[in-house]
Design a protein around this motif. Structure first.
Motif, short mmCIF file in Angstrom:
data_model
loop_
_atom_site.label_atom_id
_atom_site.label_comp_id
_atom_site.label_asym_id
_atom_site.label_seq_id
_atom_site.Cartn_x
_atom_site.Cartn_y
_atom_site.Cartn_z
N THR A 591 0.46 -1.33 -0.11
CA THR A 591 -0.38 -0.42 -0.21
C THR A 591 0.93 1.28 0.00
OG1 THR A 591 -1.96 -0.81 1.02
CG2 THR A 591 -1.63 1.35 1.08
N LEU A 592 0.81 1.91 -0.76
CA LEU A 592 1.85 3.34 -0.91
C LEU A 592 0.25 4.62 -1.00
CD1 LEU A 592 3.41 1.78 -3.69
CD2 LEU A 592 3.99 1.41 -2.16
N ARG A 679 8.70 -0.45 -12.68
CA ARG A 679 9.69 -1.63 -11.93
C ARG A 679 8.61 -1.52 -10.19
NH1 ARG A 679 12.82 2.24 -10.27
NH2 ARG A 679 14.14 1.81 -8.18
N PRO A 680 8.52 -2.46 -10.02
CA PRO A 680 7.96 -4.35 -10.41
C PRO A 680 7.24 -4.50 -10.99
CG PRO A 680 7.34 -4.59 -7.90
CD PRO A 680 8.14 -2.76 -8.49
N GLY A 681 6.44 -3.30 -11.25
CA GLY A 681 5.30 -3.91 -12.36
C GLY A 681 3.84 -4.43 -10.87
N PHE A 682 4.61 -4.14 -9.60
CA PHE A 682 2.64 -4.09 -9.21
C PHE A 682 3.46 -3.39 -8.17
CE2 PHE A 682 5.44 -7.53 -8.11
CZ PHE A 682 5.93 -7.35 -6.80
N GLY A 683 2.19 -3.31 -7.32
CA GLY A 683 2.28 -2.63 -6.35
C GLY A 683 2.06 -1.66 -5.51
N TYR A 684 1.58 -0.71 -6.93
CA TYR A 684 1.24 0.84 -6.48
C TYR A 684 -0.10 1.26 -7.04
CZ TYR A 684 1.41 5.99 -6.39
OH TYR A 684 1.25 7.06 -6.22
N GLN A 685 -0.83 1.84 -7.33
CA GLN A 685 -2.11 2.27 -7.55
C GLN A 685 -2.40 2.00 -9.08
OE1 GLN A 685 -2.25 4.94 -5.31
NE2 GLN A 685 -2.92 6.71 -6.73
N LEU A 686 -3.11 0.72 -9.99
CA LEU A 686 -2.99 1.44 -11.33
C LEU A 686 -2.07 0.90 -12.55
CD1 LEU A 686 -4.46 4.54 -12.60
CD2 LEU A 686 -6.04 2.44 -12.67
N ASP A 687 -1.08 -0.60 -11.40
CA ASP A 687 0.09 -1.27 -11.47
C ASP A 687 -0.54 -1.82 -13.05
OD1 ASP A 687 1.79 0.68 -11.23
OD2 ASP A 687 2.90 -0.52 -9.31
N THR A 716 15.62 -6.78 -20.29
CA THR A 716 15.75 -5.82 -18.41
C THR A 716 14.91 -5.25 -18.45
OG1 THR A 716 18.29 -5.84 -18.48
CG2 THR A 716 16.48 -3.86 -16.91
N LEU A 717 13.96 -4.70 -19.18
CA LEU A 717 12.53 -3.99 -19.28
C LEU A 717 11.78 -5.13 -18.67
CD1 LEU A 717 9.94 -2.57 -19.26
CD2 LEU A 717 9.85 -2.81 -22.20
N TRP A 718 11.51 -5.82 -19.10
CA TRP A 718 10.60 -7.00 -18.80
C TRP A 718 11.15 -8.07 -17.26
CZ3 TRP A 718 6.78 -5.40 -21.25
CH2 TRP A 718 6.50 -5.14 -22.55
N ARG A 719 12.53 -8.14 -17.28
CA ARG A 719 12.44 -8.67 -16.20
C ARG A 719 12.12 -7.66 -14.24
NH1 ARG A 719 16.60 -6.47 -12.90
NH2 ARG A 719 17.97 -5.90 -14.76
N ARG A 720 12.25 -6.42 -14.82
CA ARG A 720 11.78 -4.79 -14.72
C ARG A 720 10.02 -5.20 -14.16
NH1 ARG A 720 15.90 -0.11 -16.32
NH2 ARG A 720 17.25 -0.70 -14.45
N ILE A 721 9.38 -5.52 -14.90
CA ILE A 721 8.29 -5.67 -14.19
C ILE A 721 7.41 -7.05 -14.61
CG2 ILE A 721 8.00 -3.69 -15.13
CD1 ILE A 721 5.73 -4.11 -17.66
N SER A 722 8.00 -7.98 -13.95
CA SER A 722 7.94 -9.72 -14.75
C SER A 722 6.87 -9.59 -13.62
CB SER A 722 9.15 -10.36 -14.31
OG SER A 722 9.82 -10.21 -13.40
N GLY A 723 6.49 -8.93 -12.35
CA GLY A 723 5.77 -8.94 -11.41
C GLY A 723 4.17 -8.63 -11.13
#
Length: 913
Positions: A591-592, A679-687, A716-723
């Motif tokens: 939650t951010l 990054r990391p592709g989740f955890g923030y609103q609207l990700d 690297t882009l897809w690794r960073r947002i893989s989550g």
């Protein structure tokens, strides 16, 4: 609202251990309430009716049971439900589904994923917690409709009970389970209130005298999976006592199951040698027996001792059988001193204790229910003293419910506990049927609603707050105060939102059960006492909005009739124009809080648009290369950019997507920046929405295919947002990488040349973080990399990749994606043969694979872990690595960076078990 055509009121206690159904005729004020006898299989092929439907399932092996054996299983089910499931589980291990309700409230899993029975082998049919819960309701519905074909179950007034501690996500999941079962018009009622409604119905003729001199009632409901606490204030000013709920407890995964688990651990220590642990299937088998033994040894007529037997397996089914005795005194001592000690009112739960994880469930770290009751009373001290004019916070009456209180010693211990706190015994309100009273009370409540005789006030059980932007401390604005009555709309007039149409919008909320009483619009500081809720999302369409790109709205909040939050965005210019805001049931791991953008943000946007904008075709190539450095001059060091700033920059870069291929430098810089910002592709609103938009670029690959650095930034882009990528997306990426990673195919044709040109090292790092890959593909990938590591030419970072693939604690995926521990153990034995002094990366890989999760289904055996610890010490590995193997450990920022591969955005803290 009540269905006026309904013939019956139906109450359903969808419990962790049992499902109970009660019913009564409508339009009869004093209708007799009956328990619905539920037909079910009590043994293969044998049908009977019982008061209780065990909330369990048994998934038989192929050919294990005949069609006649399963003749009374619900249509479409590949399982036995109810009593027969318990019977069969005593004979076969690893096929038993229990505690679905606890899984439904688990904060860190995908509730729709087929993961149960937890820890079972791959050949066992699996079901999601949501579908398991729905299957019990579906069974009840089918049995009822067979018995009452003219009064269909789904057409009656149905009340389903939930723990008072259930948050909005768990309540919404319960509603979804009911919908799957074919029930679309139901109400939710908190279980402690249901218990109280049952008591009120039974004493309706003499309430004034019975409740005389009682001012504060504690309802303590200790079920199989949860402990649920509720405080009810009793006013005596009018003709009849007036009851108002003034406090509910936070979610507490602690109940009778934990006593069973403590006993199972005791039996396990006596059955095994050299501190070896049983398999998850064996422990599950043992746990079910310990439950039965506990109930008998805590009863009034308990024998001195009982046997607990663990069956052998395979050819040793008979010869491998082992038994131990459990004595009445030791069972009572564990139950009383371990879970109901005579602690002080100032003795609170130890927050420093490591949480217990067994069968994948994160049980409460502190087992002493007594201390949790003390914490609950202290949390609600202000509300209690306000309601009782500064009198004591200790209740003067108790209403106990749940299977554990069928034990007289536990009931008496609870009375003694409250007596020690208030200096006098509390009044114990009678409850002769603790396993049935919740269902009885649900019907009593439905009858009271029909006749407009609601007897327990209190409204919303918690206060809700919307997180708002703040430059320093976390803050929230109260949008629904505790005690708000259902149906009363609250519009947050002091807060307006200017929202862009055509895009989803997300709001982050937190709730608070205790503390002071707030008013709508109050600004508060958010601390650890507040509990995050899943984000809220709404999609604003442009229809009937004067074609404007933005609309100004206010937030409307109502406690719905179902007992959940109903939130709408109301257009300022036209209050009839509203958009419903829905909870996202998918888990939120962080939650951010949005922060104010830095002063240089506008300049940064100008820089990005000068490079990628439609009017910037003739930009100096050096300006493209220096964009990252120039942005840091505006915004400060890139490592200090906040999550909010990063996501705002992402939006600007996404708008520039169509122009990012003007040159190789344009493409390289854009790929680098947009991946870093998401990054990391989740955890923030609207990700979720952001990742979906960016994923559309994957099929286009890259434009400048001969530029190795561009390929590196692409992977690297897809690794960073893989989550943020789902299984389907991760499988697609894996299939694209496979020919380069598979040692066999990598030698064919020009693949080796392409591999070098397209950034092999970055491919390996990307493959390693595809945590949502099916187990079969993960196992294959790990085998490929270990084969490659047999050659000295393989980069040392591949060890890190092996560690990520075999990690016991996933970084972003649900726990059921973890590689089985037998596979992990096989890999560890290979890694142990490497000299970790020369190759410390191999030691780190072993650390991730041997890391302790606390869940025996995922953890490797203690003997192998001890070897890893010994070799880590011999190789002078960091102490922090060893600590991850010796206990369940929360990672710090530097450890997260080492596992993730780079630092997380400032303020982004991942919550995991």
């Amino acid at each position: 609202m009540n269905n006026k055509s309904a013939q019956y009121h139906i109450g359903i206690d969808l419990g962790t251990t049992h499902t109970v159904v009660a019913y009564a005729k409508t339009r009869q004020k004093n209708a007799t309430i009956q328990i619905f006898e539920i037909q079910q299989l009590v043994a293969p092929g044998e049908v009977s009716t019982q008061n209780l439907l065990p909330s369990v399932r048994y998934h038989p092996a192929e050919g294990e049971l005949s069609a006649a054996d399963m003749a009374y299983s619900p249509s479409g089910e590949k399982a036995i439900i109810g009593t027969a499931a318990r019977v069969l589980s005593a004979k076969t291990r690893g096929r038993f589904v229990s505690s679905a309700k606890s899984w439904l409230s688990h904060p860190s899993i995908d509730h729709t994923a087929a993961i149960l029975p937890w820890g079972s082998s791959e050949d066992v049919f699996k079901i999601s917690p949501l579908d398991a819960s729905a299957s019990y309701l579906k069974h009840v519905r089918q049995v009822w409709n067979h018995q009452f074909p003219d009064q269909l179950f789904e057409q009656q007034n149905i009340v389903i009970t939930v723990p008072a501690s259930f948050d909005e996500a768990a309540r919404s999941l319960t509603l979804e389970a009911a919908k799957i079962a074919g029930l679309h018009h139901i109400r939710l009622l908190e279980e402690p209130q249901a218990v109280c409604y049952d008591w009120l119905r039974r004493h309706n003729d003499n309430l004034k005298n019975t409740l005389d001199n009682i001012k504060l009632l504690l309802v303590c409901d200790v079920g199989g999976g949860t402990t649920d606490l509720t405080l009810i204030k009793i006013d005596h000013g009018l003709d009849e006592p007036q009851l108002s709920r003034i406090g509910v407890g936070d979610h507490l995964m602690l109940g009778g199951d934990n006593i069973d688990l403590a006993l199972a651990h005791l039996v396990e220590s006596r059955l095994t040698t050299e501190n070896k642990k049983l398999s998850a299937a064996d422990l599950s088998h043992l746990l079910e027996q310990c439950r039965i033994v506990k109930e008998r040894l805590l009863a009034d007529d308990a024998p001195e001792q009982l046997n607990v037997t663990l069956l052998g397996g395979g050819s040793k089914l008979i010869g491998g059988t082992r038994s131990v005795n459990l004595h009445r005194d030791e069972v009572q001592k564990i139950a009383l001193d371990g879970f109901f000690p005579l602690s002080k009112l100032t003795d609170l739960p130890d927050k420093k204790r490591s949480g217990v994880v067994e069968f994948g469930l994160p049980y409460a770290a502190e087992p002493a229910i007594s201390k949790h009751i003390a914490a609950f009373l202290n949390t609600h001290r202000q509300a209690t003293q306000s309601a009782l004019a500064n009198e004591t916070i200790v209740p003067d009456a108790l209403l106990l419910n749940g299977g554990v209180f069928r034990s007289q010693p536990i009931t008496q211990r609870t009375i003694d506990l409250i007596s020690s706190w208030r200096g006098a015994p509390p009044v114990l309100l009678d409850n002769q049927h603790p396993e049935l009273s919740v269902a009885y009370g649900a019907v009593s409540y439905s009858i009271a609603r029909e006749h407009k005789k609601i007897k327990i006030g209190g409204g919303a059980s918690r206060s809700y707050f919307l997180l708002i932007a703040s430059e320093q401390e976390q803050q929230g604005v109260c949008i629904l105060p505790r005690g708000s009555e259902e149906g009363n709309e609250i519009i947050l007039t002091d807060r307006q939102f200017s929202l862009r149409l055509g895009q989803p919008v997300s709001f982050h909320l937190v709730s608070l059960t205790g503390g002071q009483q707030y008013k709508a619009g109050d600004i508060v500081t958010i601390n650890e006492d507040f509990h995050p809720l899943p984000p809220l999302a709404v999609a604003f369409n442009q229809q009937n909005s004067d074609n404007s790109s933005e609309v100004t709205v206010q937030l409307s909040v109502t406690l719905s009739e179902v007992g959940t939050l109903q939130i709408q965005c109301v257009a300022m210019q036209d209050t009839l124009q509203r958009w419903d805001v829905q909870f996202q049931i998918r888990k939120s791991k962080a939650t951010l809080l949005a922060k104010e953008l830095p002063a240089g943000f506008s300049k940064a946007v100008e820089l990005i648009e000068s490079i990628f904008g439609s009017k910037s075709k003739n930009i100096n190539p050096k300006s493209v290369k220096s964009l990252r450095a120039d942005l840091e001059k505006c915004l400060g060091l890139r490592s200090d950019w906040s999550s909010h700033l990063l996501r705002e920059l992402f939006s600007v870069l996404l708008e520039a997507r169509k122009n990012h291929r003007r040159s190789a430098n344009h493409e390289r810089v854009w790929l680098s920046l947009i991946g870093y910002c998401l990054r990391p592709g989740f955890g923030y609103q609207l990700d979720n929405w952001r990742v979906e938009q960016l994923w559309k670029s994957y099929s286009n690959q890259i434009q400048f295919v001969n530029e190795t650095q561009n390929w590196s930034e692409w992977w690297t882009l897809w690794r960073r947002i893989s989550g943020g990528l789902d299984t389907e997306a991760q499988e697609l990426i894996f299939n694209d990488l496979a020919k380069y990673l598979n040692p066999a195919s990598a030698r064919l044709g020009n693949t080796a040349k392409q591999s070098k040109q397209r950034g092999y090292d970055d491919m390996v790092r990307l493959a390693a973080v595809l945590e949502r890959l099916p187990i079969e593909q993960k196992t294959q990938l790990g085998g490929w990399l270990l084969t490659r590591l047999q050659k000295a030419s393989e980069p040392a970072q591949t060890w890190w990749a092996v560690g990520r693939i075999g990690a016991r604690v996933p970084f972003h995926a649900s726990m059921h994606f973890v590689v089985p521990n037998d596979t992990a153990s096989k890999w560890l034995k290979q890694i142990l043969e490497v000299d970790w002094k020369k190759i410390p990366q191999a030691g780190f890989a072993a650390t991730l694979i041997a890391r302790m999760s606390g869940d025996r289904t995922r953890d490797i055996d203690d003997e192998l872990r001890a070897k890893v610890i010994e070799q880590l010490k011999a190789s002078k590995a960091p102490v922090s690595w060893i600590e991850m193997l010796e206990s369940v450990k929360q990672l710090d920022a530097s450890e997260e960076k080492q596992i993730f591969g780079e630092s997380l955005p400032p303020g982004l803290t991942l919550i995991r078990n």
